[in-house]
Design a protein around this motif. Structure first.
Motif, PDB file in Angstrom:
ATOM      1  N   ASP A  27       0.822  -1.214   0.000  1.00 36.41           N
ATOM      2  CA  ASP A  27       0.000   0.000   0.000  1.00 36.41           C
ATOM      3  C   ASP A  27       0.858   1.267   0.000  1.00 36.41           C
ATOM      4  OD1 ASP A  27      -2.372  -1.358  -0.103  1.00 36.41           O
ATOM      5  OD2 ASP A  27      -2.801  -1.216   2.044  1.00 36.41           O
ATOM      6  N   ARG A  28       1.990   1.203   0.664  1.00 38.97           N
ATOM      7  CA  ARG A  28       2.872   2.378   0.676  1.00 38.97           C
ATOM      8  C   ARG A  28       3.439   2.629  -0.720  1.00 38.97           C
ATOM      9  NH1 ARG A  28       7.631   3.828   5.105  1.00 38.97           N
ATOM     10  NH2 ARG A  28       7.487   6.084   4.787  1.00 38.97           N
ATOM     11  N   ARG A  59       2.023   1.651  -3.478  1.00 33.55           N
ATOM     12  CA  ARG A  59       0.880   2.097  -4.262  1.00 33.55           C
ATOM     13  C   ARG A  59       0.689   3.615  -4.119  1.00 33.55           C
ATOM     14  NH1 ARG A  59      -3.435  -0.964  -5.600  1.00 33.55           N
ATOM     15  NH2 ARG A  59      -2.954  -2.437  -3.905  1.00 33.55           N
TER      16      ARG A  59
END
Length: 274
Positions: A165-166, A168
């Motif tokens: 997620d980071r 992303r």
């Protein structure tokens, strides 16, 4: 970790993160990322060294390069950054596109580089891989940003979702023009310095993840076989973002690399190892 900027002769702004003290280590990230993509290595290496992590042109808070640019333009940019930082020769590590930049700098400006590390670098892609990366470069140049596609190539489904997620978030926030320019240089850059690897006389670490489908273990071993004092490290069970998914292993490899001193010209060079 301190956020700093410097200006180049072109008056373009370069943003970098500065942490620790001692012998300088400079880190340059890959396409679509930013300096913080090296955060586990910054935290670890800054215990013993001065770590400088730069935002590539058109990424993070660094201004982009003008016009249509190739890998050599990024190498010239990197060389000027090192000169303007005025820290003397550096240990230079690059990831992906940054690996191409680091290797090119070690070849073009060896007096600026104490040792070089190519992390998840590319070397002479197959025709099929070349066609695929050129398609992705064209897609970016025409305004198409598919964030999920690189994440699927870069990560395994079992990787930590917080890390994914980071990454992303960095991809979603990147300047599309800067990303597209760098990706085009990346797509065309795997052969620019391929024949000149034997010129690299400084200690050279070539590291990748065994499951990286694009920066393959075979490429790493091939590059390491060409350098005068180069060796390969292949980390099993990891793909393209190995510095984030296997930070301890990468940190140890970089720590070992920092301990290697250049051989005298008369000494025999190291062979590749895995």
């Amino acid at each position: 970790m301190t956020s700093r900027t410097l200006r180049l002769s072109s008056n373009r702004l370069v943003h970098y993160l500065d942490s620790g003290s001692g012998e300088p280590v400079l880190l340059v990230h890959g396409v679509g990322m930013q300096a913080l993509a090296w955060h586990p290595q910054i935290e670890f290496l800054s215990n013993n060294y001065r770590v400088i992590a730069v935002d590539m042109p058109g990424h993070g808070a660094s201004e982009g390069l003008a016009g249509e640019v190739g890998l050599q333009d990024y190498v010239r940019w990197m060389a000027e950054c090192i000169e303007r930082l005025d820290v003397g020769p550096v240990s230079l590590a690059g990831h992906s596109m940054g690996a191409l930049v680091a290797v090119g700098t070690a070849i073009e400006r060896p007096e600026l580089v104490t040792r070089v590390a190519a992390v998840n670098g590319v070397h002479r892609r197959s025709p099929e891989a070349r066609a695929a990366v050129l398609r992705r470069a064209h897609q970016l140049q025409t305004g198409g940003l598919d964030v999920q596609a690189p994440l699927s190539r870069w990560f395994d489904p079992t990787d930590d979702p917080v890390v994914v997620d980071r990454v992303r978030g960095w991809l979603e926030s990147v300047d599309l023009a800067g990303y597209a320019a760098a990706y085009r240089a990346f797509a065309l850059g795997d052969e620019v310095y391929a024949d000149r690897w034997p010129e690299i006389a400084c200690p050279a670490l070539v590291l990748t993840g065994a499951q990286d489908p694009n920066s393959t273990a075979e490429m790493a071993v091939r590059m390491a076989s060409l350098g005068q004092q180069a060796y390969a490290v292949v980390i099993d069970g990891h793909k393209h973002m190995v510095n984030l998914t296997a930070p301890d292993a990468v940190n140890q490899a970089l720590s070992d690399w920092m301990q290697i001193t250049a051989l005298a010209p008369s000494e025999e060079s190291l062979g590749a190892s895995t």
